[in-house]
Design an enzyme around this catalytic site. Structure first.
Site, mmCIF file in Angstrom:
data_model
loop_
_atom_site.group_PDB
_atom_site.id
_atom_site.type_symbol
_atom_site.label_atom_id
_atom_site.label_comp_id
_atom_site.label_asym_id
_atom_site.label_seq_id
_atom_site.Cartn_x
_atom_site.Cartn_y
_atom_site.Cartn_z
ATOM 1 N N GLN A 91 -4.094 -1.632 9.908
ATOM 2 C CA GLN A 91 -3.945 -2.962 9.317
ATOM 3 C C GLN A 91 -4.471 -4.032 10.278
ATOM 4 O O GLN A 91 -4.116 -4.064 11.447
ATOM 5 C CB GLN A 91 -2.455 -3.216 8.990
ATOM 6 C CG GLN A 91 -2.193 -4.514 8.261
ATOM 7 C CD GLN A 91 -2.863 -4.573 6.883
ATOM 8 O OE1 GLN A 91 -2.793 -3.635 6.096
ATOM 9 N NE2 GLN A 91 -3.534 -5.675 6.599
ATOM 10 N N LYS A 101 0.844 -1.209 0.000
ATOM 11 C CA LYS A 101 0.000 0.000 0.000
ATOM 12 C C LYS A 101 0.874 1.252 0.000
ATOM 13 O O LYS A 101 0.636 2.192 -0.750
ATOM 14 C CB LYS A 101 -0.921 0.003 1.233
ATOM 15 C CG LYS A 101 -2.038 -1.029 1.131
ATOM 16 C CD LYS A 101 -2.778 -1.173 2.461
ATOM 17 C CE LYS A 101 -3.726 -2.369 2.427
ATOM 18 N NZ LYS A 101 -4.266 -2.704 3.743
ATOM 19 N N ASP A 140 -11.116 2.926 3.724
ATOM 20 C CA ASP A 140 -11.481 1.514 3.538
ATOM 21 C C ASP A 140 -12.995 1.377 3.337
ATOM 22 O O ASP A 140 -13.468 0.365 2.832
ATOM 23 C CB ASP A 140 -11.095 0.703 4.785
ATOM 24 C CG ASP A 140 -9.805 -0.085 4.578
ATOM 25 O OD1 ASP A 140 -9.457 -0.351 3.408
ATOM 26 O OD2 ASP A 140 -9.160 -0.433 5.580
#
Ligand code: NAD
Length: 303
Positions: A98, A54, A121
């Protein structure tokens, strides 16, 4: 006739090029650089590799990318305080924590602490609610379902009035993609059926689909005879079915299979995504797209 292969790799590359330009334009016109922070608690090897991927993509696109590594024994309150700090930081437009988190930390509490306007997200309950309402309410679509919709649109598939059948009802894929496809508007406006483990005659539903989206996590679940000739098939499943030695690196790598019997299905479908190289590459790309959108929203609010 063999189906057109929908390459997520190529479409993701195309979107990343568009994003690079958007970032340059935003920077030139407002001085704002999209800022994305990834918080990693502990040192789980799989998490490290996701976070690294990412961060690399964000840097390649010209973002301000921060990886905030924290030790395994970080207290829950300290993690909440860290999120609060980034929530208040105007140079940060996207916050990612995460998963999985260490067992002593309540994941739900942590994810719900992220400012919904920085939840790139798209899993915060506020963003899930915004997706249900649709239209202008929507800020961030969850990344994998958003990637699926892009694949359908960019492969030229007509969605208006199309019969869409979604196999799977998870919160991260099945439910959100069903919601996205039923909204009134371009790239959606479909008639949506969601099938799952409680469904009778799964095959009969799949056979009606102009667009069949499969996210069950069961290798080869969808048989070729369940596919309507000419249908668009999006295979979200990623199933490890064995290991092989990579020709490139000489290391052991996983053999991945989708939820659809690809070789047989491609002789019936009109278009189909491969596994790997279909939906997979889209997820990180859509995360980047959400972060650029968030930075632009901030720029707008300051006008
Ligand atoms: P999940 O296990 O949370 O949900 C699976 C859903 O499929 C459930 O709702 C279940 O009802 C349904 N299902 C399972 N077996 C079924 C059967 N035999 N008949 C009918 N329905 C059945 O999984 P998920 O998180 O939604 O992920 C699904 C698959 O997609 C997995 O293989 C996962 O690895 C993959 N995935 C890929 C990406 C990506 O490519 N970026 C992202 C997320 C998930």
């Amino acid at each position: 006739m063999s189906a057109k292969i929908i390459s997520g790799k190529d479409i993701a590359a195309e979107i990343k090029e568009e994003l690079k330009k958007e970032v340059e334009e935003l920077k030139a016109s407002t001085g704002i650089v999209p800022g994305l922070v990834t918080i990693l608690v502990g040192a789980d090897p799989a998490s490290i590799s996701y976070v690294t991927a990412k961060g690399k993509t964000a840097k390649d696109l010209g973002f301000n990318s921060i990886q905030d590594d924290q030790s395994e024994d970080l207290k829950e309150d300290d993690l909440l305080a860290l999120i609060d700090k980034y929530n208040k930081d105007d140079s940060i437009h996207g916050i990612l924590v995460q998963l999985p988190l260490p067992k002593h930390i309540d994941e739900k509490k942590v994810l719900n602490a992220i400012d919904p306007d920085k939840d790139v997200d798209g899993f915060h309950p506020v963003n899930v609610g915004r997706l249900m309402i649709g239209g202008d309410e929507v800020k961030f679509l969850p990344c994998t379902p958003a990637g699926i919709q892009e694949l359908i649109i960019r492969s030229g598939m007509e969605t208006n009035g199309a019969e869409v059948v979604v196999v799977g009802r998870s919160n991260i894929v099945g439910k959100p993609i069903a919601n996205i496809m039923l909204q009134k508007g371009a790239g959606a406006n479909s008639t949506v059926t969601v099938v799952h483990t409680g469904t009778k005659n799964l095959d009969e539903h799949c056979k009606r689909a102009d667009i069949l989206i499969v996210a069950a996590g069961v290798p080869g679940l969808v048989k070729p005879e369940w596919i309507k000739p000419g249908a668009c098939v999006i295979d979200v499943g990623v199933n490890r079915v064995g290991e092989k030695i990579s020709e490139k690196t000489g290391r052991k790598i996983a053999i991945l299979k989708g939820d659809v019997d690809f070789d047989a299905a491609k002789e019936i479908a009109g278009s189909i995504t491969p596994v790997p190289g279909g939906v997979g590459p889209m997820t990180i790309t859509m995360l980047m797209k959400n972060t650029v959108k968030s930075a632009k929203m901030l720029a707008e609010s300051k006008k």
